[in-house]
Design an enzyme around this catalytic site. Structure first.
Site, PDB file in Angstrom:
ATOM      1  N   HIS A  40       0.797  -1.236   0.000  1.00 29.49           N
ATOM      2  CA  HIS A  40       0.000   0.000   0.000  1.00 29.49           C
ATOM      3  C   HIS A  40       0.825   1.281   0.000  1.00 29.49           C
ATOM      4  CE1 HIS A  40       0.953   0.071   4.259  1.00 29.49           C
ATOM      5  NE2 HIS A  40       0.507   1.305   4.310  1.00 29.49           N
TER       6      HIS A  40
HETATM    7  C1  UD1 Z   1      -2.459   5.582   5.849  1.00 34.71           C
HETATM    8  C2  UD1 Z   1      -1.171   6.115   6.497  1.00 34.71           C
HETATM    9  C3  UD1 Z   1      -0.079   5.066   6.378  1.00 34.71           C
HETATM   10  C4  UD1 Z   1      -0.536   3.737   6.907  1.00 34.71           C
HETATM   11  C5  UD1 Z   1      -1.821   3.339   6.199  1.00 34.71           C
HETATM   12  C6  UD1 Z   1      -2.359   2.017   6.655  1.00 34.71           C
HETATM   13  C7  UD1 Z   1      -0.742   8.549   6.364  1.00 34.71           C
HETATM   14  C8  UD1 Z   1       0.072   9.563   5.690  1.00 34.71           C
HETATM   15  N1  UD1 Z   1      -0.691   7.311   5.824  1.00 34.71           N
HETATM   16  O1  UD1 Z   1      -2.206   5.408   4.463  1.00 34.71           O
HETATM   17  O2  UD1 Z   1       1.044   5.496   7.111  1.00 34.71           O
HETATM   18  O3  UD1 Z   1       0.469   2.775   6.702  1.00 34.71           O
HETATM   19  O4  UD1 Z   1      -2.790   4.353   6.451  1.00 34.71           O
HETATM   20  O5  UD1 Z   1      -3.532   1.692   5.967  1.00 34.71           O
HETATM   21  O6  UD1 Z   1      -1.393   8.829   7.340  1.00 34.71           O
HETATM   22  N2  UD1 Z   1      -9.645   4.407   1.860  1.00 34.71           N
HETATM   23  C9  UD1 Z   1     -10.826   3.713   1.872  1.00 34.71           C
HETATM   24  N3  UD1 Z   1     -11.372   3.421   3.092  1.00 34.71           N
HETATM   25  C10 UD1 Z   1     -10.798   3.797   4.275  1.00 34.71           C
HETATM   26  C11 UD1 Z   1      -9.610   4.522   4.228  1.00 34.71           C
HETATM   27  C12 UD1 Z   1      -9.039   4.821   3.009  1.00 34.71           C
HETATM   28  O7  UD1 Z   1     -11.365   3.341   0.850  1.00 34.71           O
HETATM   29  O8  UD1 Z   1     -11.346   3.485   5.349  1.00 34.71           O
HETATM   30  C13 UD1 Z   1      -9.034   4.710   0.529  1.00 34.71           C
HETATM   31  C14 UD1 Z   1      -9.369   6.073  -0.001  1.00 34.71           C
HETATM   32  O9  UD1 Z   1      -9.459   5.985  -1.370  1.00 34.71           O
HETATM   33  C15 UD1 Z   1      -8.131   6.883   0.349  1.00 34.71           C
HETATM   34  C16 UD1 Z   1      -7.039   5.834   0.227  1.00 34.71           C
HETATM   35  O10 UD1 Z   1      -7.633   4.618   0.661  1.00 34.71           O
HETATM   36  O11 UD1 Z   1      -7.970   7.969  -0.482  1.00 34.71           O
HETATM   37  C17 UD1 Z   1      -5.837   6.120   1.047  1.00 34.71           C
HETATM   38  O12 UD1 Z   1      -6.186   6.373   2.417  1.00 34.71           O
HETATM   39  P1  UD1 Z   1      -5.285   7.361   3.316  1.00 34.71           P
HETATM   40  O13 UD1 Z   1      -5.794   7.375   4.706  1.00 34.71           O
HETATM   41  O14 UD1 Z   1      -5.104   8.653   2.610  1.00 34.71           O
HETATM   42  O15 UD1 Z   1      -3.859   6.698   3.278  1.00 34.71           O
HETATM   43  P2  UD1 Z   1      -3.386   5.202   3.425  1.00 34.71           P
HETATM   44  O16 UD1 Z   1      -2.772   4.778   2.150  1.00 34.71           O
HETATM   45  O17 UD1 Z   1      -4.442   4.315   4.015  1.00 34.71           O
END
Ligand code: UD1
Length: 388
Positions: free
Chosen positions: A228
């Site tokens: 990820h």
């Molecule tokens: C975040 C953390 C990362 C951690 C990871 C674990 C930061 C900078 N990054 O990254 O350190 O390792 O979490 O998962 O804080 N999304 C969903 N459902 C959710 C959450 C996210 O569909 O419940 C999707 C959305 O499209 C979103 C994307 O995942 O835009 C990324 O989510 P985001 O929280 O921005 O970052 P992570 O890649 O999850």
């Protein structure tokens, strides 16, 4: 007997890797309040704030339920957005919560945007005159880790959070060394051990009972994959060769791949999802609950990942872990543990996986103080500090 002193401790959780850490803290608070009900004159009033950075049932709620974490008292419901918007939105919403609640201590864990956003707010808040404190004592759990790669958003979060924290709890020696180099005074640094391992120890027996392997129809030996990191999954140029490499590895060992929403979205965008879904040797699943995932980790022949925390969990479990990154902020997992830091070159990944699966892996040991008691040590140190 002295009157009971109440300590108001506010913990922040936002994203999936925070929840297993918060579980250890919540448990340690419960143990303190219970065990010491007759002997101690401090009680902790624990307020849990969920920022809503992760919000899907499978990325958030299921962890609270499985790990017995009390329901969040407050949910800021920020959701997904760019780094700036997400961080700013958490800060805006958290400021009024902090002013209203005025905790003695603000505890943040790990390195996600929620960690840093709330730390920034707390470091500049001014409580009203009725409170003896101007702001909360800021506690960072899992401090001092450094990948020395400022292209990683988490590295920025770690540096900022540590610079603003009053008590820094460390999981491994490198954390102490890094903070000393950054001129953090020694009395702020506490070698507590690893709260994520507390939670793993606490729940391993239950995880072993999970039926996830038969539900997926997977037999041992298998490899477990997670991916990820933005640097691996946000562009076609990085994701396509990695997925091709996984398909080649799957020819000699089946793969279970619980796919992160970021990775699924990007694979779909780059037209790579169908071939993943159609590969009979790759068991693609939604993000899994804590017990299911721990069951798979513990039963796998090898884990292939770019996660931070999984490097530590596999080290504790002595499962070989191939990390698809060029650096790690958790070097003890390479030096003492079962982690192989190998980058993203497909030939190197395949050669390493093959060597490990043919018995050429290294021996590993469990790092110091990864003993299931980190949360209790942290709570004891906080009480001592607040009582001063
Ligand atoms: C975040 C953390 C990362 C951690 C990871 C674990 C930061 C900078 N990054 O990254 O350190 O390792 O979490 O998962 O804080 N999304 C969903 N459902 C959710 C959450 C996210 O569909 O419940 C999707 C959305 O499209 C979103 C994307 O995942 O835009 C990324 O989510 P985001 O929280 O921005 O970052 P992570 O890649 O999850």
């Amino acid at each position: 007997m002295n009157p009971v002193k109440q300590i108001k401790l506010m913990s922040i959780a936002g994203a999936r890797p925070n929840f297993m850490k918060l579980a250890s803290i919540a448990r340690a608070v419960g143990l303190h309040n219970q065990k010491n009900s007759l002997s101690s004159n401090t009680k902790i009033n624990h307020i849990i704030v969920h920022t809503g950075q992760h919000y899907d049932q499978k990325m958030s709620e299921s962890f609270f339920a499985d790990l017995g974490i009390p329901e969040p008292d407050i949910n800021l419901e920020v959701g997904s957005a760019s780094h700036a918007v997400q961080t700013a939105e958490i800060m805006k919403r958290f400021e009024s919560v902090l002013l209203e609640q005025q905790p003695d201590v603000l505890l943040v864990v790990g390195d996600v945007n929620s960690t840093t956003a709330c730390t920034l707010v707390a470091s500049k808040i001014e409580y009203n005159q009725k409170n003896d404190r101007k702001r909360p004592i800021i506690v960072h759990v899992e401090a001092g880790l450094r990948s020395f790669d400022r292209d990683m958003p988490e590295e920025i979060n770690r540096i900022v959070t540590d610079a603003l924290s009053d008590m820094l709890f460390i999981t491994e020696q490198s954390g102490i060394d890094n903070l000393k180099k950054e001129n953090v005074s020694e009395e702020k640094i506490y070698f507590s051990g690893n709260v994520m391992i507390d939670t793993l120890q606490q729940h391993l027996a239950r995880a072993k009972e999970s039926k996830i392997q038969s539900i997926l129809g997977i037999a041992q030996p298998f490899a477990l994959v997670t991916l990820h990191r933005p640097s691996n999954v946000d562009s076609n140029a990085s994701l396509a060769p990695l997925l091709k490499c996984l398909a080649e590895i799957a020819e000699y060992i089946p793969i279970v791949f619980p796919i992160h929403p970021r990775t699924r979205n990007n694979a779909a965008k780059f037209n790579l999802l169908k071939q993943l879904e159609n590969n009979p040797r790759i068991f693609l699943t939604e993000p899994l609950g804590y017990f299911e995932f721990l069951n798979l980790t513990n039963s796998s022949a090898i884990v292939i990942t770019d996660s931070g925390g999984i490097q530590e969990e596999t080290t504790y479990l002595s499962i070989p872990c191939v990390t698809l990154r060029k650096n790690t902020e958790r070097p003890v997992t390479v030096d003492l543990g079962s982690n192989y830091l190998i980058g993203t070159n497909p030939e190197k990944i395949k050669a390493t996986v093959r060597a490990i699966l043919t018995g050429k892996g290294k021996k590993s040991t469990i790092p110091p103080l990864w003993d299931g008691k980190a949360g209790e040590r942290i709570i004891a140190s906080i009480i001592r500090q607040v009582a001063i």
